[in-house]
Motif scaffolding. Structure first.
Motif, PDB file in Angstrom:
ATOM      1  N   THR A   1       0.852  -1.191   0.000  1.00  0.00           N
ATOM      2  CA  THR A   1       0.000   0.000   0.000  1.00  0.00           C
ATOM      3  C   THR A   1       0.885   1.237   0.000  1.00  0.00           C
ATOM      4  O   THR A   1       1.946   1.254   0.634  1.00  0.00           O
ATOM      5  CB  THR A   1      -0.949   0.032   1.215  1.00  0.00           C
ATOM      6  N   PHE A   2       0.430   2.258  -0.727  1.00  0.00           N
ATOM      7  CA  PHE A   2       1.224   3.479  -0.853  1.00  0.00           C
ATOM      8  C   PHE A   2       0.331   4.640  -1.247  1.00  0.00           C
ATOM      9  O   PHE A   2      -0.810   4.462  -1.641  1.00  0.00           O
ATOM     10  CB  PHE A   2       2.342   3.285  -1.889  1.00  0.00           C
ATOM     11  N   GLU A   3       0.854   5.856  -1.093  1.00  0.00           N
ATOM     12  CA  GLU A   3       0.186   7.075  -1.504  1.00  0.00           C
ATOM     13  C   GLU A   3       0.914   7.646  -2.708  1.00  0.00           C
ATOM     14  O   GLU A   3       2.137   7.522  -2.826  1.00  0.00           O
ATOM     15  CB  GLU A   3       0.183   8.108  -0.378  1.00  0.00           C
ATOM     16  N   GLU A   4       0.145   8.283  -3.589  1.00  0.00           N
ATOM     17  CA  GLU A   4       0.737   8.825  -4.810  1.00  0.00           C
ATOM     18  C   GLU A   4      -0.007  10.091  -5.221  1.00  0.00           C
ATOM     19  O   GLU A   4      -1.235  10.145  -5.150  1.00  0.00           O
ATOM     20  CB  GLU A   4       0.645   7.780  -5.921  1.00  0.00           C
ATOM     21  N   LEU A   5       0.735  11.104  -5.648  1.00  0.00           N
ATOM     22  CA  LEU A   5       0.131  12.295  -6.247  1.00  0.00           C
ATOM     23  C   LEU A   5      -0.208  11.959  -7.689  1.00  0.00           C
ATOM     24  O   LEU A   5       0.660  11.501  -8.440  1.00  0.00           O
ATOM     25  CB  LEU A   5       1.107  13.465  -6.218  1.00  0.00           C
ATOM     26  N   VAL A   6      -1.457  12.167  -8.082  1.00  0.00           N
ATOM     27  CA  VAL A   6      -1.891  11.807  -9.432  1.00  0.00           C
ATOM     28  C   VAL A   6      -2.517  13.030 -10.087  1.00  0.00           C
ATOM     29  O   VAL A   6      -3.467  13.609  -9.560  1.00  0.00           O
ATOM     30  CB  VAL A   6      -2.911  10.652  -9.395  1.00  0.00           C
TER      31      VAL A   6
END
Length: 73
Positions: free
Chosen positions: A14-19
């Protein structure tokens, strides 16, 4: 900023990403594009009192800035 939380279906990372826009996202661990976008809940500000009131100090001469504004009557 459009910050999203993802879970990789291949390695379960699991991870966070700027999209931005239609930008393609891949897992930073295994580079798989088989991702599930997770529902994330915004964090509550740490300065919130136990009663849940959000203190707002307003130094403006304009109209009140919202229902919890210290100048709101």
């Amino acid at each position: 900023m459009p910050l999203y939380e993802f879970a990789c279906r291949k390695c379960e990372h699991t991870f966070e990403e700027l999209v931005f826009g239609s930008e393609k996202v891949v897992c930073p661990k295994c580079a798989s594009a088989k991702l599930e976008r997770l529902m994330s809940v915004p964090a509550r500000p740490q300065s919130v009192a136990a009663s849940g009131d959000l203190p707002m100090a307003c130094n403006s001469d304009g109209p009140p800035c919202g229902p919890r504004c210290s100048r709101f009557s």
